[in-house]
Design a protein around this motif. Structure first.
Motif, short mmCIF file in Angstrom:
data_model
loop_
_atom_site.label_atom_id
_atom_site.label_comp_id
_atom_site.label_asym_id
_atom_site.label_seq_id
_atom_site.Cartn_x
_atom_site.Cartn_y
_atom_site.Cartn_z
N TRP A 154 -3.85 -12.12 -0.84
CA TRP A 154 -4.17 -12.49 -2.21
C TRP A 154 -5.46 -11.85 -2.74
N PRO A 155 -6.56 -11.77 -1.97
CA PRO A 155 -7.76 -11.13 -2.54
C PRO A 155 -7.50 -9.71 -3.04
N MET A 156 -6.78 -8.90 -2.27
CA MET A 156 -6.49 -7.53 -2.70
C MET A 156 -5.41 -7.50 -3.79
N GLU A 198 0.58 -0.80 1.85
CA GLU A 198 -0.68 -0.72 2.56
C GLU A 198 -0.88 0.71 3.05
N ARG A 199 -2.09 1.20 2.88
CA ARG A 199 -2.45 2.52 3.39
C ARG A 199 -3.79 2.38 4.12
N GLU A 200 -3.78 2.74 5.40
CA GLU A 200 -4.98 2.67 6.23
C GLU A 200 -5.64 1.30 6.14
N VAL A 259 -2.69 -1.30 -1.52
CA VAL A 259 -2.81 -0.39 -2.67
C VAL A 259 -1.78 -0.68 -3.75
N GLY A 260 -0.90 -1.64 -3.52
CA GLY A 260 0.09 -2.03 -4.52
C GLY A 260 0.85 -3.25 -4.06
N ILE A 279 3.87 5.15 -5.16
CA ILE A 279 3.77 3.83 -4.54
C ILE A 279 4.63 2.83 -5.30
N GLY A 280 4.56 2.88 -6.64
CA GLY A 280 5.39 2.00 -7.46
C GLY A 280 6.86 2.21 -7.20
#
Length: 163
Positions: A12-14, A53-55, A59-60, A92-93
């Motif tokens: 949730w934070p991200m 998720e990336r690394e 990210v989305g 990504i979308g």
């Protein structure tokens, strides 16, 4: 490398940060404030929630909301797809929306729909590329900062579920 996985409360934070970026554009939602996790969670289906998720960084995200509490609409949901502003243009979308489509069909959803501000050409293009079709629009459906906004209505009918 991009990794898609099921969203959890720990994300949730991200997720809310990316949602805030979408709100700030004025082109993603009528929302003006980030809801609490509890409110967001109660307004979205428990299935078909994903993060990209990336690394180790989210990210989305993408999720489904019910369109009605009536049981006859149990196979119809509204899509939400958000990508971090630092990661736009990286498909990504597309990957998130495709995952929503595949998983929703496996779960028996026969219609996915989206209401997108008519100025949000990138989101409309993303949806139409993945099989959504424009079915109409809502003129002056709501005000944002004192300005009436129109939304384009799109839907994707499954060829697998509900037939």
């Amino acid at each position: 490398m991009l990794h898609l996985r099921t969203m959890s409360e720990n994300d949730w934070p991200m997720v809310s940060k990316i949602y805030a970026e979408g709100i700030a554009t004025g082109q993603a939602t009528f929302e003006t404030e980030i809801p609490s996790w509890e409110k967001w969670d109660s307004n979205h289906l428990q299935i078909c929630r994903f993060v990209a998720e990336r690394e180790g960084e989210v990210v989305g995200w993408a999720a489904l909301s019910p369109v009605s509490s009536r049981c006859v609409y149990g196979g119809v949901a509204e899509v939400s797809v958000y990508v971090s502003t630092n990661h736009l243009g990286q498909k990504i979308g597309s990957q998130l929306l495709n995952q929503l489509i595949l998983t929703s069909e496996a779960e028996g959803f026969w219609t996915l729909q989206a209401g997108i501000f008519k100025e949000n050409a990138a989101s409309i293009r993303l949806h139409t590329t993945l099989g959504f079709r424009e079915i109409g629009y809502r003129e002056k459906i709501g005000q944002m900062n004192g300005v009436w906004r129109d939304t384009v209505l799109l839907e994707r009918r499954s060829l697998k579920a509900g037939n």
